[in-house]
Design a protein around this motif. Structure first.
Motif, short mmCIF file in Angstrom:
data_model
loop_
_atom_site.label_atom_id
_atom_site.label_comp_id
_atom_site.label_asym_id
_atom_site.label_seq_id
_atom_site.Cartn_x
_atom_site.Cartn_y
_atom_site.Cartn_z
N THR A 1 28.93 56.35 52.63
CA THR A 1 30.05 56.87 53.39
C THR A 1 31.36 56.33 52.82
N ALA A 2 32.38 57.17 52.77
CA ALA A 2 33.68 56.74 52.25
C ALA A 2 34.25 55.65 53.13
N THR A 3 34.80 54.59 52.50
CA THR A 3 35.39 53.48 53.22
C THR A 3 36.80 53.22 52.72
N ALA A 4 37.63 52.67 53.56
CA ALA A 4 39.01 52.37 53.17
C ALA A 4 39.05 51.11 52.32
N ALA A 5 39.93 51.12 51.30
CA ALA A 5 40.13 49.92 50.50
C ALA A 5 41.02 48.96 51.28
N PRO A 6 40.77 47.65 51.18
CA PRO A 6 41.61 46.68 51.89
C PRO A 6 43.08 46.85 51.51
N HIS A 7 43.95 46.80 52.52
CA HIS A 7 45.38 47.03 52.27
C HIS A 7 45.99 45.92 51.42
N ASP A 8 45.37 44.73 51.43
CA ASP A 8 45.92 43.62 50.67
C ASP A 8 45.28 43.47 49.30
N ALA A 9 44.44 44.44 48.90
CA ALA A 9 43.77 44.36 47.60
C ALA A 9 44.79 44.45 46.46
N THR A 10 44.57 43.66 45.43
CA THR A 10 45.42 43.71 44.24
C THR A 10 44.90 44.80 43.29
N PHE A 11 45.82 45.57 42.71
CA PHE A 11 45.46 46.60 41.74
C PHE A 11 45.66 46.05 40.33
N PHE A 12 44.58 46.01 39.57
CA PHE A 12 44.64 45.57 38.18
C PHE A 12 44.64 46.81 37.30
#
Length: 322
Positions: free
Chosen positions: A2-13
């Motif tokens: 099931t699709a899940t939301a990515a954490p809002h505080d995740a860092t994008f590399f």
């Protein structure tokens, strides 16, 4: 999954392929940085200035993303996306895409905008979806893998793009030019999910991308990709003009109007072994995976990977939902 939301505080590399134009690259970098900062999101952007550094950079960023619960992002064409996605799968981290190539089959299939500003905004609002990955001799592919005439067409296309610029028109005319040259038909011995089969063809093409298969015009194979299988296509046409006609229909998304029983061999599979018998004493096969050319050992093993790619992509719009 099931699709899940990515954490809002995740860092994008983010791994950004510098490409060939300095000013264009600076503009892309500025666009990504501006949207990220305006949204208050954490990110680290690394430039890929040399093609031979992409694996090293992608591996390092993937480890950082996995260790921190972040997101590994590829900004570039399908070849760049493939190279970075390999490390996302290997490290089990979430993966995002900012498409910047000529055809962008992977991004377009998953509803990711081709406009860079829109793509970054979409990335920030995306959720995680599990995406099927194909493997050929331990090398992953997201869009397609092929042998024979198709890899030769890709090599010629890249050379013509270096001379005439990167556009879809250049790609089409380059393909026609390649088809007019002499080419050898392959003699293949296949083992398809345990069943033997022999085939003669100019090119053997395996698809893992719904949009591309729909453009070829074979709906049953497009549907197979949604059922955990890969799609194989091999033209039977012998002459140059027949191949040109076949390709023209494919480019216009009209191949399905041809008599497929006469013009094409098609099937779907979970696993296939392909032995090229027309290589004489050579043991290496030229293989194209998502637009990148490599030499691989003969025979070739092609299958659906057990692990899936954890892709951040926009949810379908209500009008697109079945």
């Amino acid at each position: 999954m099931t699709a899940t939301a990515a954490p809002h505080d995740a860092t994008f590399f983010i791994a950004l392929n510098a490409g060939s134009g300095h000013s264009e690259t600076d503009e892309r970098r500025s666009t990504i940085e501006t949207v990220m900062r305006d949204a208050g999101r954490r990110f680290e952007l690394t430039m890929i200035d040399q093609p031979d550094t992409i694996d090293e950079i992608a591996t390092r960023l993937a480890k950082q993303a996995a260790d921190s619960g972040g997101v590994l992002v590829a900004a570039g064409g399908d070849g760049t996306i493939n190279a970075v996605a390999r490390q996302a799968v290997a490290h089990g981290c979430k993966f995002g895409v900012l498409p910047q190539g000529t055809f962008n089959y992977f991004g377009r299939t998953h509803g990711i905008p081709e406009d860079l500003t829109e793509a970054v905004h979409a990335l920030l609002a995306s959720r995680v979806h599990a995406v099927q990955v194909g493997v050929i001799n331990d090398r992953v592919f997201l869009v397609n893998a092929s042998i024979g005439l198709y890899p030769n067409m890709l090599e010629a296309r890249e050379a013509d793009k270096q001379q005439f610029g990167r556009s879809r028109l250049v790609a089409v005319f380059s393909a026609f030019k390649t088809l007019l040259r002499p080419h050898r038909r392959l003699r293949l011995a296949l083992n398809i999910d345990g069943k033997p089969r022999h085939l003669r063809t100019a090119t053997f093409f395996v698809g893992n991308n719904r949009l591309q298969m729909e453009q070829i015009g074979i709906p049953p194979l497009s549907d197979a990709l949604e059922d955990g299988r890969l799609a194989a296509v091999a033209p039977r046409t012998k002459g140059k003009f027949g191949m040109l006609w076949l390709m023209l229909h494919g480019a216009l998304g009209r191949m399905g109007r041809l008599n497929q029983a006469d013009e094409l061999t098609t099937f779907s599979f979970k696993r296939v072994e392909v032995k090229v018998r027309s290589l004489s004493r050579r043991r290496q096969v030229k293989v194209a995976t998502d637009g990148e050319i490599t030499m691989m050992s003969n025979p070739l093993e092609i299958h659906v990977m057990d692990e899936q790619l954890l892709l951040l992509k926009p949810d379908p719009k209500p009008a697109d939902v079945d």
